[in-house]
Design an enzyme around this catalytic site. Structure first.
Site, PDB file in Angstrom:
ATOM      1  N   TRP A   1       0.820  -1.216   0.000  1.00 52.46           N
ATOM      2  CA  TRP A   1       0.000   0.000   0.000  1.00 52.46           C
ATOM      3  C   TRP A   1       0.855   1.269   0.000  1.00 52.46           C
ATOM      4  O   TRP A   1       0.365   2.342  -0.278  1.00 52.46           O
ATOM      5  CB  TRP A   1      -0.931   0.012   1.213  1.00 52.46           C
ATOM      6  CG  TRP A   1      -2.038  -1.008   1.160  1.00 52.46           C
ATOM      7  CD1 TRP A   1      -2.219  -1.985   0.209  1.00 52.46           C
ATOM      8  CD2 TRP A   1      -3.128  -1.145   2.081  1.00 52.46           C
ATOM      9  NE1 TRP A   1      -3.341  -2.707   0.489  1.00 52.46           N
ATOM     10  CE2 TRP A   1      -3.924  -2.225   1.634  1.00 52.46           C
ATOM     11  CE3 TRP A   1      -3.508  -0.480   3.248  1.00 52.46           C
ATOM     12  CZ2 TRP A   1      -5.078  -2.634   2.311  1.00 52.46           C
ATOM     13  CZ3 TRP A   1      -4.651  -0.896   3.933  1.00 52.46           C
ATOM     14  CH2 TRP A   1      -5.421  -1.955   3.465  1.00 52.46           C
TER      15      TRP A   1
ATOM     16  N   HIS B   1      12.937  -2.293  -0.063  1.00 54.63           N
ATOM     17  CA  HIS B   1      12.222  -1.684  -1.195  1.00 54.63           C
ATOM     18  C   HIS B   1      13.064  -0.534  -1.761  1.00 54.63           C
ATOM     19  O   HIS B   1      13.709   0.197  -1.019  1.00 54.63           O
ATOM     20  CB  HIS B   1      10.848  -1.182  -0.751  1.00 54.63           C
ATOM     21  CG  HIS B   1       9.980  -0.832  -1.916  1.00 54.63           C
ATOM     22  ND1 HIS B   1      10.117   0.359  -2.589  1.00 54.63           N
ATOM     23  CD2 HIS B   1       9.010  -1.528  -2.553  1.00 54.63           C
ATOM     24  CE1 HIS B   1       9.253   0.368  -3.599  1.00 54.63           C
ATOM     25  NE2 HIS B   1       8.571  -0.756  -3.598  1.00 54.63           N
TER      26      HIS B   1
ATOM     27  N   GLU C   1      12.335   2.281  -2.772  1.00 54.38           N
ATOM     28  CA  GLU C   1      12.031   3.620  -2.235  1.00 54.38           C
ATOM     29  C   GLU C   1      12.745   3.837  -0.904  1.00 54.38           C
ATOM     30  O   GLU C   1      13.200   4.938  -0.602  1.00 54.38           O
ATOM     31  CB  GLU C   1      10.505   3.779  -2.102  1.00 54.38           C
ATOM     32  CG  GLU C   1       9.856   3.936  -3.475  1.00 54.38           C
ATOM     33  CD  GLU C   1       8.435   3.391  -3.575  1.00 54.38           C
ATOM     34  OE1 GLU C   1       7.779   3.179  -2.544  1.00 54.38           O
ATOM     35  OE2 GLU C   1       7.996   3.162  -4.728  1.00 54.38           O
TER      36      GLU C   1
ATOM     37  N   GLU D   1      12.156  -6.232  -8.374  1.00 54.91           N
ATOM     38  CA  GLU D   1      11.431  -5.040  -8.782  1.00 54.91           C
ATOM     39  C   GLU D   1      12.373  -4.098  -9.524  1.00 54.91           C
ATOM     40  O   GLU D   1      13.095  -3.313  -8.891  1.00 54.91           O
ATOM     41  CB  GLU D   1      10.868  -4.320  -7.555  1.00 54.91           C
ATOM     42  CG  GLU D   1       9.892  -5.149  -6.746  1.00 54.91           C
ATOM     43  CD  GLU D   1       8.929  -4.278  -5.951  1.00 54.91           C
ATOM     44  OE1 GLU D   1       7.726  -4.423  -6.128  1.00 54.91           O
ATOM     45  OE2 GLU D   1       9.402  -3.416  -5.173  1.00 54.91           O
TER      46      GLU D   1
ATOM     47  N   GLY E   1       1.953  -2.611  -6.216  1.00 59.50           N
ATOM     48  CA  GLY E   1       1.792  -1.302  -5.587  1.00 59.50           C
ATOM     49  C   GLY E   1       0.442  -0.701  -5.936  1.00 59.50           C
ATOM     50  O   GLY E   1      -0.586  -1.056  -5.357  1.00 59.50           O
ATOM     51  N   GLY E   2       0.439   0.190  -6.916  1.00 63.80           N
ATOM     52  CA  GLY E   2      -0.763   0.936  -7.288  1.00 63.80           C
ATOM     53  C   GLY E   2      -2.018   0.083  -7.442  1.00 63.80           C
ATOM     54  O   GLY E   2      -3.091   0.441  -6.933  1.00 63.80           O
TER      55      GLY E   2
HETATM   56  P1  PGA Z   1       3.782  -0.464  -8.569  1.00 63.83           P
HETATM   57  O1  PGA Z   1       4.709  -0.660  -7.282  1.00 63.83           O
HETATM   58  O2  PGA Z   1       2.988  -1.733  -8.748  1.00 63.83           O
HETATM   59  O3  PGA Z   1       2.917   0.714  -8.258  1.00 63.83           O
HETATM   60  O4  PGA Z   1       4.687  -0.216  -9.741  1.00 63.83           O
HETATM   61  C1  PGA Z   1       5.274  -1.907  -6.981  1.00 63.83           C
HETATM   62  C2  PGA Z   1       6.139  -1.778  -5.740  1.00 63.83           C
HETATM   63  O5  PGA Z   1       6.820  -0.753  -5.579  1.00 63.83           O
HETATM   64  O6  PGA Z   1       6.156  -2.682  -4.888  1.00 63.83           O
END
Ligand code: PGA
Length: 251
Positions: free
Chosen positions: A10, A96, A98, A168, A235-236
């Site tokens: 999320w 992750h 990010e 990813e 994610g999204g």
């Molecule tokens: P996304 O993100 O499906 O929005 O591209 C995936 C994630 O970062 O785990």
């Protein structure tokens, strides 16, 4: 036996009330669907304890999106692995991109987080993946190898068996640019070969490797059809119950 999995991430979305509503909607939808894979939702810390109660009696498992690299003490604002576990969460996303990019989580910090998660009974969902420039420079395999060696290949085989990997590619996250099924399969097979070299064939065969990066209701089936793609980290598309459930059905 390799676990097939669809996990929703999320990120920093949904208030507590909105999160409860989303978890409830997914739970209701799955009543008729009977998922053929492990279903996980990873929520912000503050949602965990409440969502844990919401999903009780459902096939949904709970994950945190992070945990601290320290066990306890004077670390204002941090949330420890023990605290996460005490909410009922079973999994913890770590590494992750990010977190690596915006919060400077390096190999050593992630190694600590993985160890603390395992010590506290949490199963890490460990993310790896290259940025666009690294793929263009054709060093994506080396990048992923370094990330594994830097933070999880120190584990015993017994502990490594509790880790789910998520490939990813950073250029695919939130961009709408998905890796092609061929690119995903090629990298997943490479990752599995690294696990085999380190831990042997049995552990490699049993390792769950998820794909993440703009995986959605339309492209999930095509990605999951690959022999080394064991599911997705979403994610999204995990923020809308119908889309998330379509992805679960594709697995
Ligand atoms: P996304 O993100 O499906 O929005 O591209 C995936 C994630 O970062 O785990």
């Amino acid at each position: 036996m390799r676990t097939k999995m669809v996990a929703g991430n999320w990120k920093m979305n949904k208030t507590l009330q909105e999160g409860v509503a989303l978890a409830t909607e997914i739970k209701e939808a799955l009543k008729n669907q009977k998922p053929a894979c492990e279903v996980v939702i990873a929520t912000p810390f503050i949602h965990l304890a409440t969502v844990s109660q919401v999903i009780e009696g459902s096939p949904i498992h709970l994950a945190a999106e992070n945990c601290a690299d320290k066990a306890s003490g004077a670390f204002t604002g941090e949330v420890s692995a023990a605290m996460v576990r005490s909410t009922g969460a079973e999994y913890c996303i770590l590494g992750h991109s990010e977190r690596r990019a915006y919060y400077h989580e390096d190999y050593a910090i992630l190694r600590e987080k993985v160890l603390l998660a395992l010590e506290n009974g949490l199963k890490p969902i460990f993310c790896i993946g290259e940025v666009k420039e690294e793929r263009e420079a054709n060093i994506h395999e080396q990048v992923v190898k370094d990330q594994l060696e830097g933070s999880v290949f120190n584990l015993s085989a017994e502990d490594f068996a509790k880790v789910t990997l998520a490939y990813e590619p950073v250029w695919a996250i939130g961009t709408g640019l998905t890796a092609t099924p061929e690119q995903a399969q090629e990298m997943h097979a490479y990752i599995r070969s690294l696990v085999e070299k380190k831990y042997g064939k049995q552990v490699a065969d049993d390792t769950t490797i998820l794909y993440g990066g703009s995986c959605n209701a339309k492209n999930a089936a095509e990605l999951f059809a690959n022999p080394d793609v064991d599911g997705g980290l979403i994610g999204g598309a995990s923020l809308k119950a119908p889309d998330f459930c379509t992805i679960i059905a594709a697995r």
